[in-house]
Motif scaffolding. Sequence first.
Motif, PDB file in Angstrom:
ATOM      1  N   SER A  70      56.094  24.210  48.560  1.00  0.00           N
ATOM      2  CA  SER A  70      55.936  24.124  47.102  1.00  0.00           C
ATOM      3  C   SER A  70      55.029  25.245  46.597  1.00  0.00           C
ATOM      4  N   ALA A  71      55.083  25.494  45.277  1.00  0.00           N
ATOM      5  CA  ALA A  71      54.304  26.577  44.665  1.00  0.00           C
ATOM      6  C   ALA A  71      52.821  26.208  44.587  1.00  0.00           C
ATOM      7  N   LYS A  72      51.964  27.184  44.880  1.00  0.00           N
ATOM      8  CA  LYS A  72      50.510  27.017  44.791  1.00  0.00           C
ATOM      9  C   LYS A  72      49.963  28.101  43.857  1.00  0.00           C
ATOM     10  N   THR A  73      48.826  27.804  43.229  1.00  0.00           N
ATOM     11  CA  THR A  73      48.193  28.766  42.322  1.00  0.00           C
ATOM     12  C   THR A  73      46.730  28.944  42.699  1.00  0.00           C
ATOM     13  N   VAL A  74      46.275  30.179  42.646  1.00  0.00           N
ATOM     14  CA  VAL A  74      44.877  30.478  42.943  1.00  0.00           C
ATOM     15  C   VAL A  74      44.360  31.488  41.917  1.00  0.00           C
ATOM     16  N   ILE A  75      43.081  31.372  41.556  1.00  0.00           N
ATOM     17  CA  ILE A  75      42.421  32.306  40.636  1.00  0.00           C
ATOM     18  C   ILE A  75      41.503  33.211  41.457  1.00  0.00           C
ATOM     19  N   TRP A  76      41.599  34.503  41.192  1.00  0.00           N
ATOM     20  CA  TRP A  76      40.732  35.465  41.881  1.00  0.00           C
ATOM     21  C   TRP A  76      40.059  36.344  40.837  1.00  0.00           C
ATOM     22  N   GLU A  77      38.773  36.613  41.040  1.00  0.00           N
ATOM     23  CA  GLU A  77      38.059  37.503  40.115  1.00  0.00           C
ATOM     24  C   GLU A  77      37.039  38.342  40.861  1.00  0.00           C
ATOM     25  N   ASP A  78      36.758  39.505  40.283  1.00  0.00           N
ATOM     26  CA  ASP A  78      35.779  40.435  40.850  1.00  0.00           C
ATOM     27  C   ASP A  78      35.063  41.102  39.673  1.00  0.00           C
ATOM     28  N   PRO A  79      33.737  40.975  39.599  1.00  0.00           N
ATOM     29  CA  PRO A  79      32.999  41.549  38.464  1.00  0.00           C
ATOM     30  C   PRO A  79      32.627  43.011  38.650  1.00  0.00           C
ATOM     31  N   ASP A  80      33.036  43.610  39.769  1.00  0.00           N
ATOM     32  CA  ASP A  80      32.558  44.959  40.074  1.00  0.00           C
ATOM     33  C   ASP A  80      33.695  45.850  40.560  1.00  0.00           C
ATOM     34  N   LEU A  81      34.616  46.143  39.659  1.00  0.00           N
ATOM     35  CA  LEU A  81      35.686  47.089  39.958  1.00  0.00           C
ATOM     36  C   LEU A  81      35.531  48.309  39.054  1.00  0.00           C
ATOM     37  N   TRP A  82      36.187  49.411  39.433  1.00  0.00           N
ATOM     38  CA  TRP A  82      36.048  50.664  38.678  1.00  0.00           C
ATOM     39  C   TRP A  82      37.421  51.233  38.367  1.00  0.00           C
ATOM     40  N   THR A  83      37.484  51.908  37.239  1.00  0.00           N
ATOM     41  CA  THR A  83      38.732  52.537  36.816  1.00  0.00           C
ATOM     42  C   THR A  83      38.742  54.005  37.230  1.00  0.00           C
ATOM     43  N   SER A  84      39.863  54.662  36.992  1.00  0.00           N
ATOM     44  CA  SER A  84      39.963  56.068  37.379  1.00  0.00           C
ATOM     45  C   SER A  84      39.052  56.959  36.542  1.00  0.00           C
ATOM     46  N   ASP A  85      38.676  56.520  35.337  1.00  0.00           N
ATOM     47  CA  ASP A  85      37.731  57.289  34.512  1.00  0.00           C
ATOM     48  C   ASP A  85      36.300  56.769  34.658  1.00  0.00           C
ATOM     49  N   LYS A  86      36.042  56.115  35.815  1.00  0.00           N
ATOM     50  CA  LYS A  86      34.683  55.700  36.210  1.00  0.00           C
ATOM     51  C   LYS A  86      34.067  54.688  35.242  1.00  0.00           C
ATOM     52  N   GLN A  87      34.883  53.778  34.738  1.00  0.00           N
ATOM     53  CA  GLN A  87      34.402  52.703  33.874  1.00  0.00           C
ATOM     54  C   GLN A  87      34.359  51.391  34.675  1.00  0.00           C
ATOM     55  N   PRO A  88      33.218  50.669  34.607  1.00  0.00           N
ATOM     56  CA  PRO A  88      33.152  49.386  35.317  1.00  0.00           C
ATOM     57  C   PRO A  88      33.949  48.317  34.578  1.00  0.00           C
ATOM     58  N   VAL A  89      34.681  47.491  35.322  1.00  0.00           N
ATOM     59  CA  VAL A  89      35.466  46.421  34.713  1.00  0.00           C
ATOM     60  C   VAL A  89      35.322  45.140  35.521  1.00  0.00           C
ATOM     61  N   GLN A  90      35.444  44.036  34.808  1.00  0.00           N
ATOM     62  CA  GLN A  90      35.521  42.726  35.441  1.00  0.00           C
ATOM     63  C   GLN A  90      36.978  42.299  35.409  1.00  0.00           C
ATOM     64  N   PHE A  91      37.427  41.839  36.558  1.00  0.00           N
ATOM     65  CA  PHE A  91      38.854  41.575  36.705  1.00  0.00           C
ATOM     66  C   PHE A  91      39.069  40.120  37.083  1.00  0.00           C
ATOM     67  N   LYS A  92      40.008  39.445  36.400  1.00  0.00           N
ATOM     68  CA  LYS A  92      40.331  38.058  36.723  1.00  0.00           C
ATOM     69  C   LYS A  92      41.839  37.888  36.652  1.00  0.00           C
ATOM     70  N   ILE A  93      42.436  37.441  37.763  1.00  0.00           N
ATOM     71  CA  ILE A  93      43.882  37.281  37.816  1.00  0.00           C
ATOM     72  C   ILE A  93      44.241  35.920  38.408  1.00  0.00           C
TER      73      ILE A  93
END
Length: 314
Positions: A70-93
């Motif tokens: 059966s289908a399962k769902t999980v939430i993942w997040e990381d508060p310390d990721l960086w973009t190609s233009d060196k901008q910090p981002v918080q990511f939640k998927i």
Amino acid sequence: MRRRVFKVVTLLAGMAVMAVMSSGCYLWHQVESNQVGLQMDDGVTISKVVGSGRYTKAAPFAKMQEVDVSAKTVIWEDPDLWTSDKQPVQFKISLTYSRKRDTDSVKKMWEQYNAEARDDKALEQLVLTRIPRVAKQITTSMTLDQMLGIEDGSQKTGDTGTDKGRTILQDNMSKLLQVELQECGIDLLDVGVNDIGVDEEYAKKLKEKAASKVASEVSQQRTIQLQEQIKQEQAQTAIDLEIANRKNQVQAKENEVYTLNPQAFELERLRLLKDVVGENDKIYFIPEGSNLNVILSGGNTSIIPSSTTEKPDK
């Protein structure tokens, strides 16, 4: 005596059957719709992968093992990721996944990821370990403006900014994660970008940029309105001038009769004078060359000298 022997034999035979049954075979074993069944004729190796239903196997060591697909769902997040233009981002998927149902994938998971095949928590941890490297690969390949969908070059006609940015993120993550998880016998059903958090200073600049854009759009709209208003006024002026010009032409045409016919002019002049002279008014006709002009008086018989009166001779 014979009866006793027969009873003993029957009892021993029954015990033997029970022993065989308890050591292996299964009767009307049910596999649910959210499961696949692993038939193991020797109790160890998968002989066949079956779908939902009831199954019976009368063989020594035979075993049926269920696996939840059966289908399962999980939430993942990381508060310390960086973009190609060196901008910090918080990511939640959020990820929705399931164990694969096909025979080869089920066998591979059972043999290589046995704990994950049996236990949902172990499966969740396996999925979570595959996300970080994919997320970092995706975020470092895009600018923050591209992620947020506010970069002009990243939009096509009909796209809304934020939706476009998240769609690109989700598509890229889905492609890479699908490859990672398929190797483990896991099917990726959906990927959703729940939140992209940005630095406070950057968020402030984005708000200023948005406000400036709105002000510019309002100014442009106002300019368009004023230009349209000027066009309307110019059109109305042209209409008014045309109407006046036509009236003048009609009036000039009507006045031609007075130029061509002096008698008509004199009649019109007298008609107009008729409305000017009242019942008690008197008209004095002064001969040409006199010191007085024509004088109109109502009840007052005094004569008003002309302003052109000649000086008396000495």
